[in-house]
Design a protein around this motif. Sequence first.
Motif, PDB file in Angstrom:
ATOM      1  N   CYS A  49      37.442  16.729  21.732  1.00  0.00           N
ATOM      2  CA  CYS A  49      36.832  18.058  21.879  1.00  0.00           C
ATOM      3  C   CYS A  49      35.487  18.142  21.167  1.00  0.00           C
ATOM      4  O   CYS A  49      34.714  19.079  21.407  1.00  0.00           O
ATOM      5  N   MET A  50      35.185  17.193  20.303  1.00  0.00           N
ATOM      6  CA  MET A  50      33.906  17.176  19.605  1.00  0.00           C
ATOM      7  C   MET A  50      32.798  16.567  20.456  1.00  0.00           C
ATOM      8  O   MET A  50      31.640  16.526  20.042  1.00  0.00           O
ATOM      9  N   GLY A  51      33.125  16.085  21.649  1.00  0.00           N
ATOM     10  CA  GLY A  51      32.123  15.519  22.541  1.00  0.00           C
ATOM     11  C   GLY A  51      31.509  16.573  23.440  1.00  0.00           C
ATOM     12  O   GLY A  51      31.903  17.742  23.413  1.00  0.00           O
ATOM     13  N   GLY A  52      30.561  16.172  24.271  1.00  0.00           N
ATOM     14  CA  GLY A  52      29.815  17.122  25.086  1.00  0.00           C
ATOM     15  C   GLY A  52      30.164  17.127  26.553  1.00  0.00           C
ATOM     16  O   GLY A  52      29.572  17.889  27.320  1.00  0.00           O
ATOM     17  N   ASP A  53      31.121  16.314  26.975  1.00  0.00           N
ATOM     18  CA  ASP A  53      31.495  16.255  28.385  1.00  0.00           C
ATOM     19  C   ASP A  53      32.900  16.813  28.577  1.00  0.00           C
ATOM     20  O   ASP A  53      33.468  17.411  27.676  1.00  0.00           O
ATOM     21  N   GLY A  73      28.062  12.000  33.260  1.00  0.00           N
ATOM     22  CA  GLY A  73      27.893  12.344  31.850  1.00  0.00           C
ATOM     23  C   GLY A  73      28.147  11.171  30.929  1.00  0.00           C
ATOM     24  O   GLY A  73      28.684  10.131  31.320  1.00  0.00           O
ATOM     25  N   LEU A  74      27.773  11.352  29.655  1.00  0.00           N
ATOM     26  CA  LEU A  74      27.905  10.272  28.681  1.00  0.00           C
ATOM     27  C   LEU A  74      29.339   9.872  28.456  1.00  0.00           C
ATOM     28  O   LEU A  74      29.632   8.715  28.168  1.00  0.00           O
ATOM     29  N   GLY A  75      30.274  10.843  28.576  1.00  0.00           N
ATOM     30  CA  GLY A  75      31.673  10.519  28.330  1.00  0.00           C
ATOM     31  C   GLY A  75      32.205   9.473  29.277  1.00  0.00           C
ATOM     32  O   GLY A  75      33.111   8.711  28.947  1.00  0.00           O
ATOM     33  N   ALA A  76      31.640   9.408  30.482  1.00  0.00           N
ATOM     34  CA  ALA A  76      32.106   8.437  31.465  1.00  0.00           C
ATOM     35  C   ALA A  76      31.838   7.010  31.020  1.00  0.00           C
ATOM     36  O   ALA A  76      32.440   6.063  31.520  1.00  0.00           O
TER      37      ALA A  76
END
Length: 214
Positions: A118-122, A196-199
């Motif tokens: 949850c601390m990520g942006g995606d 997105g970066l999470g990917a």
Amino acid sequence: MRRELLDYDLLMRHARDPDDVLAQTFARVVMAAARGTLAAPGVGMGLDRMRFGALVACYFPGADVQLFGTTCDPAAPCADCTPVPSDEFDDLVQLLLEHRSDESEQTEWLAYAIASGCMGGDHLYQDMGLPDRQALSDLMARHFGTLTAKNSANMKWKKFLYKQLCDRAEVRACSAPSCQVCVDYQKCFGPEDDSGLGALAVASGRAARETQPV
């Protein structure tokens, strides 16, 4: 081994059971944290040194050398294994633990992994490095069943978790009388893509190594 060289494949080479979904999940979250995809928790996912060392010993025996540069001594200092000084993070962990389906350490560790994501942006599944939203929904249903039941409208998981915190604090986060008439409906309930970066943390981590964000 230096933290920047940590990757999914390295951890999974130490995995007690490479087919274990929780082992795969923890490895992906640790990798995402090591690469800076997540804003705060660090490699230890907000766990203290002793609890993170127990997780490593349980799922990745021998990987403590790569993570810490030495065998895992619970008494030794570790900057990446200290609790996150964040009320938001603590509230998310507490929410998840209140809805845990069992009292196992594994489920507690998973609560920290999800709060870390949850601390990520995606989208949450991306920030946890999971292959798709269904993989996250399966984990939630298995380990946090009553919370999953509350998400009966299938709201996006990160939005849903934060809405739960707002509801508990009696904070009205939206001026619309109901979700169905809200102009931002698609942001909460629409499809989740893999952009997105999470990917970058998805699957084995090879994509992250080849396309490092700047």
